[in-house]
Scaffold this motif. Structure first.
Motif, mmCIF file in Angstrom:
data_model
loop_
_atom_site.group_PDB
_atom_site.id
_atom_site.type_symbol
_atom_site.label_atom_id
_atom_site.label_comp_id
_atom_site.label_asym_id
_atom_site.label_seq_id
_atom_site.Cartn_x
_atom_site.Cartn_y
_atom_site.Cartn_z
ATOM 1 N N PRO A 108 -39.826 59.614 -28.897
ATOM 2 C CA PRO A 108 -38.557 59.875 -28.210
ATOM 3 C C PRO A 108 -38.454 61.297 -27.670
ATOM 4 C CG PRO A 108 -38.146 58.591 -30.187
ATOM 5 C CD PRO A 108 -39.599 58.978 -30.217
ATOM 6 N N SER A 109 -39.016 62.269 -28.369
ATOM 7 C CA SER A 109 -38.921 63.655 -27.912
ATOM 8 C C SER A 109 -39.745 63.900 -26.649
ATOM 9 C CB SER A 109 -39.382 64.611 -29.016
ATOM 10 O OG SER A 109 -40.713 64.334 -29.401
ATOM 11 N N ASP A 110 -40.778 63.090 -26.422
ATOM 12 C CA ASP A 110 -41.598 63.216 -25.216
ATOM 13 C C ASP A 110 -41.068 62.376 -24.062
ATOM 14 O OD1 ASP A 110 -43.411 65.000 -26.328
ATOM 15 O OD2 ASP A 110 -44.709 63.419 -27.093
ATOM 16 N N PHE A 111 -40.117 61.502 -24.362
ATOM 17 C CA PHE A 111 -39.547 60.638 -23.332
ATOM 18 C C PHE A 111 -38.442 61.426 -22.642
ATOM 19 C CE2 PHE A 111 -37.987 57.014 -21.184
ATOM 20 C CZ PHE A 111 -38.939 56.010 -21.309
ATOM 21 N N SER A 112 -38.835 62.170 -21.601
ATOM 22 C CA SER A 112 -37.966 63.178 -21.013
ATOM 23 C C SER A 112 -38.017 63.118 -19.493
ATOM 24 C CB SER A 112 -38.408 64.565 -21.498
ATOM 25 O OG SER A 112 -37.892 65.585 -20.678
ATOM 26 N N GLY A 113 -36.862 62.932 -18.864
ATOM 27 C CA GLY A 113 -36.795 62.883 -17.412
ATOM 28 C C GLY A 113 -37.278 64.159 -16.760
ATOM 29 N N LYS A 114 -36.902 65.290 -17.321
ATOM 30 C CA LYS A 114 -37.344 66.554 -16.722
ATOM 31 C C LYS A 114 -38.849 66.724 -16.870
ATOM 32 C CE LYS A 114 -36.343 69.495 -20.749
ATOM 33 N NZ LYS A 114 -35.488 70.587 -21.280
ATOM 34 N N ARG A 115 -39.418 66.240 -17.959
ATOM 35 C CA ARG A 115 -40.878 66.282 -18.133
ATOM 36 C C ARG A 115 -41.541 65.352 -17.127
ATOM 37 N NH1 ARG A 115 -43.979 62.770 -21.605
ATOM 38 N NH2 ARG A 115 -46.131 63.458 -21.660
ATOM 39 N N PHE A 116 -40.997 64.145 -16.967
ATOM 40 C CA PHE A 116 -41.578 63.195 -16.014
ATOM 41 C C PHE A 116 -41.574 63.770 -14.597
ATOM 42 C CE2 PHE A 116 -39.823 59.587 -18.894
ATOM 43 C CZ PHE A 116 -40.879 59.769 -19.778
ATOM 44 N N ALA A 117 -40.444 64.399 -14.229
ATOM 45 C CA ALA A 117 -40.261 64.870 -12.849
ATOM 46 C C ALA A 117 -41.023 66.152 -12.546
ATOM 47 C CB ALA A 117 -38.776 65.075 -12.573
ATOM 48 N N SER A 118 -41.493 66.836 -13.558
ATOM 49 C CA SER A 118 -42.067 68.172 -13.354
ATOM 50 C C SER A 118 -43.336 68.158 -12.495
ATOM 51 C CB SER A 118 -42.361 68.839 -14.704
ATOM 52 O OG SER A 118 -43.343 68.103 -15.419
ATOM 53 N N ASN A 119 -43.994 66.996 -12.416
ATOM 54 C CA ASN A 119 -45.222 66.913 -11.623
ATOM 55 C C ASN A 119 -45.063 66.071 -10.359
ATOM 56 O OD1 ASN A 119 -46.905 68.471 -13.398
ATOM 57 N ND2 ASN A 119 -46.931 66.723 -14.794
ATOM 58 N N PHE A 120 -43.821 65.704 -10.022
ATOM 59 C CA PHE A 120 -43.606 64.881 -8.830
ATOM 60 C C PHE A 120 -43.858 65.680 -7.551
ATOM 61 C CE2 PHE A 120 -40.273 61.748 -10.789
ATOM 62 C CZ PHE A 120 -41.252 61.255 -11.637
ATOM 63 N N ASN A 121 -44.413 64.998 -6.554
ATOM 64 C CA ASN A 121 -44.598 65.596 -5.235
ATOM 65 C C ASN A 121 -43.675 64.990 -4.189
ATOM 66 O OD1 ASN A 121 -46.756 67.381 -5.953
ATOM 67 N ND2 ASN A 121 -48.137 65.626 -6.008
ATOM 68 N N LEU A 122 -43.159 63.789 -4.456
ATOM 69 C CA LEU A 122 -42.263 63.169 -3.486
ATOM 70 C C LEU A 122 -40.917 63.886 -3.462
ATOM 71 C CD1 LEU A 122 -40.850 59.760 -4.836
ATOM 72 C CD2 LEU A 122 -41.680 61.615 -6.281
ATOM 73 N N LYS A 123 -40.186 63.735 -2.357
ATOM 74 C CA LYS A 123 -38.901 64.393 -2.231
ATOM 75 C C LYS A 123 -37.847 63.686 -3.077
ATOM 76 C CE LYS A 123 -39.634 66.253 2.416
ATOM 77 N NZ LYS A 123 -39.132 66.259 3.817
ATOM 78 N N GLY A 124 -36.966 64.477 -3.670
ATOM 79 C CA GLY A 124 -35.919 63.896 -4.508
ATOM 80 C C GLY A 124 -34.555 64.476 -4.219
ATOM 81 N N LEU A 125 -33.554 63.690 -4.485
ATOM 82 C CA LEU A 125 -32.169 64.146 -4.472
ATOM 83 C C LEU A 125 -31.540 63.713 -5.778
ATOM 84 C CD1 LEU A 125 -29.568 64.070 -1.612
ATOM 85 C CD2 LEU A 125 -28.942 63.213 -3.864
ATOM 86 N N ILE A 126 -31.061 64.677 -6.548
ATOM 87 C CA ILE A 126 -30.405 64.403 -7.820
ATOM 88 C C ILE A 126 -28.939 64.775 -7.690
ATOM 89 C CG2 ILE A 126 -30.330 64.930 -10.287
ATOM 90 C CD1 ILE A 126 -33.440 65.966 -8.834
ATOM 91 N N ALA A 127 -28.049 63.829 -7.960
ATOM 92 C CA ALA A 127 -26.613 64.091 -7.925
ATOM 93 C C ALA A 127 -26.023 63.817 -9.296
ATOM 94 C CB ALA A 127 -25.934 63.226 -6.870
ATOM 95 N N HIS A 128 -25.168 64.719 -9.742
ATOM 96 C CA HIS A 128 -24.524 64.554 -11.048
ATOM 97 C C HIS A 128 -23.120 65.131 -10.965
ATOM 98 C CE1 HIS A 128 -25.971 63.390 -15.197
ATOM 99 N NE2 HIS A 128 -24.705 63.683 -15.407
#
Length: 284
Positions: free
Chosen positions: A214-234
């Motif tokens: 569970p500690s490794d299941f992390s959205g920020k960790r997953f996204a840290s190596n993305f190359n595609l463009k993203g839009l995050i809204a919160h």
């Protein structure tokens, strides 16, 4: 939910927690199985095939087979630009009814699905790795260039791209999504008052089932190596997923932009936000 319902729900959840805690000392396997079941079984979000919302009636319906499950899909036909919509927890594809007309103005083909154990899809358990398999089945069939996910659907999008590294995806929109699975578990622990023994058993079950802690299941960790463009809204006023979780995903995702909203809560339904999403997908 009225006062009596709130009291009844509080008593029920605490009673379940007490029972799971007691089981953890004498039947640890049963304790972890029960704790897992209540965490992953949606109580809402199912649809009746005879009374589906109008927005879904406008779509072409197709059921995909995946392993031993059936996935309900919806298709609003357009051009070769394809957008996949991934809803969140205790929901279904109809949650996109306000956004779909906006997206269709671009002429794009819009695709949506009902997640595991929700809408018209099969199953009794909702979890992100299983949901990501559903998403992959649709991506293999329809090959969308864009993906939009809300809440746990957004978290599923992040995990999907981390797990499958799909080069066909060009842009991703994440709305009100949690980043840290550990926080979800700890909130669950607090809600039903699990003791530490039962909680550790639950974490062990997750680790063994999905081969990731569970500690490794992390959205920020997953996204840290993305190359595609993203839009995050919160939304600042999100009372389901903390605003800071969205910001953390955005900070880790080097090719993403962050949109801060106010007054939308967790649902993120807003004409102005839809316009920003439209511009991100089609005008940049």
């Amino acid at each position: 939910m009225n006062y009596i319902s709130k009291v009844s729900y509080f008593v029920l959840t605490k009673s379940i927690g007490l029972y799971i805690n007691a089981l953890s000392y004498v039947f640890p396997e049963k304790s972890s199985k029960l704790a897992y079941k209540y965490f992953t079984e949606p109580r809402e979000g199912r649809l009746n095939r005879n009374t589906i919302p109008n927005i879904l009636k406008e779509a072409e319906h197709e059921v995909l087979q995946h392993e031993n499950e059936t996935i309900q899909t919806y298709l609003w036909k357009g051009n070769d630009n394809k957008i996949l919509l991934v809803h969140g927890w205790e929901s279904n594809a109809s949650r996109w009814e306000l956004m779909i007309p906006q997206l269709r103005k671009s002429g794009s083909t819009v695709i949506a699905l009902d997640g595991p154990a929700q809408g018209l899809s099969s199953g009794t358990e909702f979890n992100i790795p299983q949901y990501a398999k559903f998403v992959d089945a649709l991506i293999q069939k329809f090959q969308p260039q864009y993906m939009i996910g809300h809440s746990m659907g957004g978290a599923t999008c992040l995990y999907y791209q981390f797990k499958y590294n799909n080069p066909l995806l060009q842009k991703m929109v994440i709305l009100g999504a949690p980043s840290e699975f550990e926080i979800l578990l700890r909130n669950y622990k607090k809600t039903i008052s699990l003791n530490n023994r039962a909680f550790q058993l639950l974490k062990k079950r997750f680790t063994e089932r999905f081969q990731i802690s569970p500690s490794d299941f992390s959205g920020k960790r997953f996204a840290s190596n993305f190359n595609l463009k993203g839009l995050i809204a919160h939304d600042v006023d999100d009372d389901v997923v903390a605003f800071n979780e969205g910001r953390q995903i955005a900070e880790a995702w080097k090719t993403a932009q962050f949109v801060e909203t106010r007054g939308l809560g967790h649902s993120m339904h807003d004409e102005h936000l839809y316009q920003k999403i439209y511009a991100f997908l089609f005008e940049e």
